[in-house]
Design a protein around this motif. Structure first.
Motif, PDB file in Angstrom:
ATOM      1  N   ILE A 182       0.852  -1.187   0.000  1.00 58.31           N
ATOM      2  CA  ILE A 182       0.000   0.000   0.000  1.00 58.31           C
ATOM      3  C   ILE A 182       0.885   1.233   0.000  1.00 58.31           C
ATOM      4  N   TRP A 183       0.640   2.130  -0.923  1.00 58.85           N
ATOM      5  CA  TRP A 183       1.352   3.405  -1.000  1.00 58.85           C
ATOM      6  C   TRP A 183       0.348   4.519  -1.259  1.00 58.85           C
ATOM      7  N   GLU A 184       0.343   5.508  -0.357  1.00 64.12           N
ATOM      8  CA  GLU A 184      -0.578   6.645  -0.453  1.00 64.12           C
ATOM      9  C   GLU A 184      -2.022   6.191  -0.630  1.00 64.12           C
ATOM     10  N   GLY A 185      -2.399   5.165   0.132  1.00 62.52           N
ATOM     11  CA  GLY A 185      -3.785   4.710   0.163  1.00 62.52           C
ATOM     12  C   GLY A 185      -4.206   3.812  -0.979  1.00 62.52           C
ATOM     13  N   ARG A 186      -3.298   3.462  -1.881  1.00 57.08           N
ATOM     14  CA  ARG A 186      -3.636   2.598  -3.020  1.00 57.08           C
ATOM     15  C   ARG A 186      -2.763   1.351  -2.974  1.00 57.08           C
ATOM     16  N   THR A 187      -3.311   0.266  -3.508  1.00 60.65           N
ATOM     17  CA  THR A 187      -2.524  -0.949  -3.645  1.00 60.65           C
ATOM     18  C   THR A 187      -1.647  -0.827  -4.881  1.00 60.65           C
ATOM     19  N   VAL A 188      -0.374  -1.204  -4.730  1.00 58.03           N
ATOM     20  CA  VAL A 188       0.568  -1.094  -5.844  1.00 58.03           C
ATOM     21  C   VAL A 188       1.313  -2.413  -6.024  1.00 58.03           C
ATOM     22  N   TYR A 189       1.724  -2.650  -7.273  1.00 56.27           N
ATOM     23  CA  TYR A 189       2.643  -3.729  -7.604  1.00 56.27           C
ATOM     24  C   TYR A 189       4.002  -3.116  -7.888  1.00 56.27           C
ATOM     25  N   VAL A 190       5.047  -3.740  -7.362  1.00 63.73           N
ATOM     26  CA  VAL A 190       6.411  -3.290  -7.595  1.00 63.73           C
ATOM     27  C   VAL A 190       7.125  -4.313  -8.468  1.00 63.73           C
ATOM     28  N   ILE A 191       7.700  -3.853  -9.562  1.00 58.31           N
ATOM     29  CA  ILE A 191       8.499  -4.695 -10.443  1.00 58.31           C
ATOM     30  C   ILE A 191       9.950  -4.247 -10.310  1.00 58.31           C
ATOM     31  N   GLY A 192      10.826  -5.148  -9.840  1.00 58.80           N
ATOM     32  CA  GLY A 192      12.235  -4.822  -9.711  1.00 58.80           C
ATOM     33  C   GLY A 192      12.764  -4.833  -8.293  1.00 58.80           C
ATOM     34  N   ALA A 193      11.886  -5.038  -7.303  1.00 59.08           N
ATOM     35  CA  ALA A 193      12.304  -5.093  -5.904  1.00 59.08           C
ATOM     36  C   ALA A 193      11.352  -6.012  -5.148  1.00 59.08           C
ATOM     37  N   THR A 194      11.805  -6.527  -4.021  1.00 59.29           N
ATOM     38  CA  THR A 194      10.984  -7.479  -3.262  1.00 59.29           C
ATOM     39  C   THR A 194      10.343  -6.855  -2.037  1.00 59.29           C
ATOM     40  N   THR A 195      10.609  -5.567  -1.771  1.00 62.95           N
ATOM     41  CA  THR A 195       9.927  -4.844  -0.711  1.00 62.95           C
ATOM     42  C   THR A 195       9.690  -3.409  -1.168  1.00 62.95           C
ATOM     43  N   LEU A 196       8.718  -2.762  -0.562  1.00 64.10           N
ATOM     44  CA  LEU A 196       8.467  -1.361  -0.878  1.00 64.10           C
ATOM     45  C   LEU A 196       9.504  -0.439  -0.253  1.00 64.10           C
ATOM     46  N   GLU A 197      10.323  -0.970   0.632  1.00 66.96           N
ATOM     47  CA  GLU A 197      11.355  -0.172   1.283  1.00 66.96           C
ATOM     48  C   GLU A 197      12.661  -0.151   0.497  1.00 66.96           C
ATOM     49  N   ASP A 198      12.797  -0.988  -0.508  1.00 66.33           N
ATOM     50  CA  ASP A 198      14.030  -1.062  -1.296  1.00 66.33           C
ATOM     51  C   ASP A 198      14.282   0.269  -2.009  1.00 66.33           C
ATOM     52  N   ARG A 199      15.454   0.832  -1.813  1.00 60.54           N
ATOM     53  CA  ARG A 199      15.813   2.100  -2.463  1.00 60.54           C
ATOM     54  C   ARG A 199      17.065   1.952  -3.324  1.00 60.54           C
ATOM     55  N   TYR A 200      17.540   0.730  -3.509  1.00 61.51           N
ATOM     56  CA  TYR A 200      18.763   0.529  -4.269  1.00 61.51           C
ATOM     57  C   TYR A 200      18.500   0.057  -5.694  1.00 61.51           C
ATOM     58  N   HIS A 201      17.570  -0.884  -5.866  1.00 71.00           N
ATOM     59  CA  HIS A 201      17.359  -1.483  -7.178  1.00 71.00           C
ATOM     60  C   HIS A 201      16.453  -0.625  -8.063  1.00 71.00           C
ATOM     61  N   ALA A 202      16.739  -0.629  -9.363  1.00 69.82           N
ATOM     62  CA  ALA A 202      15.847   0.025 -10.325  1.00 69.82           C
ATOM     63  C   ALA A 202      14.499  -0.682 -10.290  1.00 69.82           C
ATOM     64  N   GLN A 203      13.429   0.094 -10.304  1.00 68.65           N
ATOM     65  CA  GLN A 203      12.097  -0.509 -10.148  1.00 68.65           C
ATOM     66  C   GLN A 203      11.012   0.433 -10.653  1.00 68.65           C
ATOM     67  N   VAL A 204       9.866  -0.157 -10.994  1.00 68.58           N
ATOM     68  CA  VAL A 204       8.696   0.613 -11.398  1.00 68.58           C
ATOM     69  C   VAL A 204       7.513   0.123 -10.573  1.00 68.58           C
ATOM     70  N   TRP A 205       6.674   1.056 -10.126  1.00 68.60           N
ATOM     71  CA  TRP A 205       5.485   0.739  -9.334  1.00 68.60           C
ATOM     72  C   TRP A 205       4.249   0.986 -10.184  1.00 68.60           C
ATOM     73  N   TYR A 206       3.309   0.040 -10.123  1.00 71.40           N
ATOM     74  CA  TYR A 206       2.065   0.142 -10.878  1.00 71.40           C
ATOM     75  C   TYR A 206       0.871   0.190  -9.935  1.00 71.40           C
ATOM     76  N   ASP A 207      -0.088   1.050 -10.253  1.00 66.56           N
ATOM     77  CA  ASP A 207      -1.371   1.031  -9.566  1.00 66.56           C
ATOM     78  C   ASP A 207      -2.026  -0.320  -9.817  1.00 66.56           C
ATOM     79  N   ALA A 208      -2.439  -1.013  -8.753  1.00 72.67           N
ATOM     80  CA  ALA A 208      -2.940  -2.379  -8.889  1.00 72.67           C
ATOM     81  C   ALA A 208      -4.308  -2.440  -9.560  1.00 72.67           C
ATOM     82  N   GLU A 209      -5.099  -1.380  -9.456  1.00 72.07           N
ATOM     83  CA  GLU A 209      -6.441  -1.404 -10.046  1.00 72.07           C
ATOM     84  C   GLU A 209      -6.399  -1.090 -11.536  1.00 72.07           C
ATOM     85  N   TYR A 210      -5.702  -0.022 -11.912  1.00 67.66           N
ATOM     86  CA  TYR A 210      -5.718   0.425 -13.306  1.00 67.66           C
ATOM     87  C   TYR A 210      -4.463   0.040 -14.082  1.00 67.66           C
ATOM     88  N   LEU A 211      -3.453  -0.460 -13.398  1.00 67.54           N
ATOM     89  CA  LEU A 211      -2.208  -0.911 -14.034  1.00 67.54           C
ATOM     90  C   LEU A 211      -1.558   0.163 -14.896  1.00 67.54           C
TER      91      LEU A 211
END
Length: 240
Positions: free
Chosen positions: A138-167
């Motif tokens: 959950i980020w800013e009240g929305r469910t998100v998918y993260v591609i490129g990291a295994t936690t939302l706290e990861d700040r090292y790996h390149a990654q993109v976050w997608y809104d889970a509802e509208y993608l």
């Protein structure tokens, strides 16, 4: 600035939370063939403010054209398939042609929906995004998918976050630079598709710039001649 209530694969193990095919197919068949916009960038770093304007045009699935600073100054890139033609001051730069380099931060704004899955994986790899590493949270009240990291706290790996509802993409981390460089996307729904409105850019949680997407259009008619290196300089879709 943001809240993470839960994350998948908190121990750093790789796994699939959402398939790349699902992201790619969400708007495939709905995405218009033509797309153009002007990207206005304001950057504030090292005590100075810089601004620039860049012109983007796409004729999917084959063609991309990017004009830097002005459509009249002759500094451009034309991409067709796996090739790129470079122009500098109205002349072909060097031998004029090279291998196409597609960064995911641009690719995800439209090309992704016209490419095949292997093309998508290639662009992710070029931007150093490991699609086998994923997370959900959950980020800013929305469910998100993260591609490129295994936690939302990861700040090292390149990654993109997608809104889970509208993608559609909502965050992008460049990864691996020492500083934490990332962007937040403001997205507007438009019928069955979406368009970028603005991007806020950050370095180590400090906003350092903003991008505005103006003159955005899915309807503008773009001739193939605009993307023909042999006809470069004869006309442009935007006038100054």
């Amino acid at each position: 600035m943001f809240t993470c209530l839960f994350a998948a694969h908190a121990n750093g193990q790789s796994g699939t939370v959402i398939s790349l095919e699902k992201i790619q197919q969400r708007y495939a068949g709905k995405w218009p063939k033509n797309m153009s916009y002007i990207k206005k960038i304001v950057s504030r770093r090292y005590g100075r403010t810089d601004s620039s304007t860049h012109y983007y045009a796409y004729l999917f699935p084959l063609y991309t054209r990017i004009d830097d600073r002005s459509p009249n100054n002759g500094n451009s890139r034309i991409l067709k398939g796996d090739s790129t033609w470079y122009f500098r001051y109205h002349r072909k730069d060097g031998n004029g042609q090279g291998h196409a380099r597609r960064y995911f931060s641009d690719y995800m704004l439209g090309e992704i929906y016209w490419d095949d899955i292997e093309g998508l994986k290639k662009v992710l790899a070029y931007s150093k995004i490991d699609f086998t590493k994923q997370a959900k949270g959950i980020w800013e009240g929305r469910t998100v998918y993260v591609i490129g990291a295994t936690t939302l706290e990861d700040r090292y790996h390149a990654q993109v976050w997608y809104d889970a509802e509208y993608l559609y993409p909502v965050r992008f981390f460049e990864g691996g630079t020492g500083n934490v460089l990332y962007s937040h996307y403001e997205i507007k729904r438009q019928g069955e598709v979406w368009q970028p409105v603005a991007t806020k850019e950050f370095v180590n949680k400090r906003q350092t710039g903003e991008v505005r997407f103006v003159n955005f259009s899915f309807d503008r008619q773009l001739s193939e001649a605009l993307f023909d290196p042999e006809k470069y300089g004869t006309f442009h879709w935007a006038q100054e």
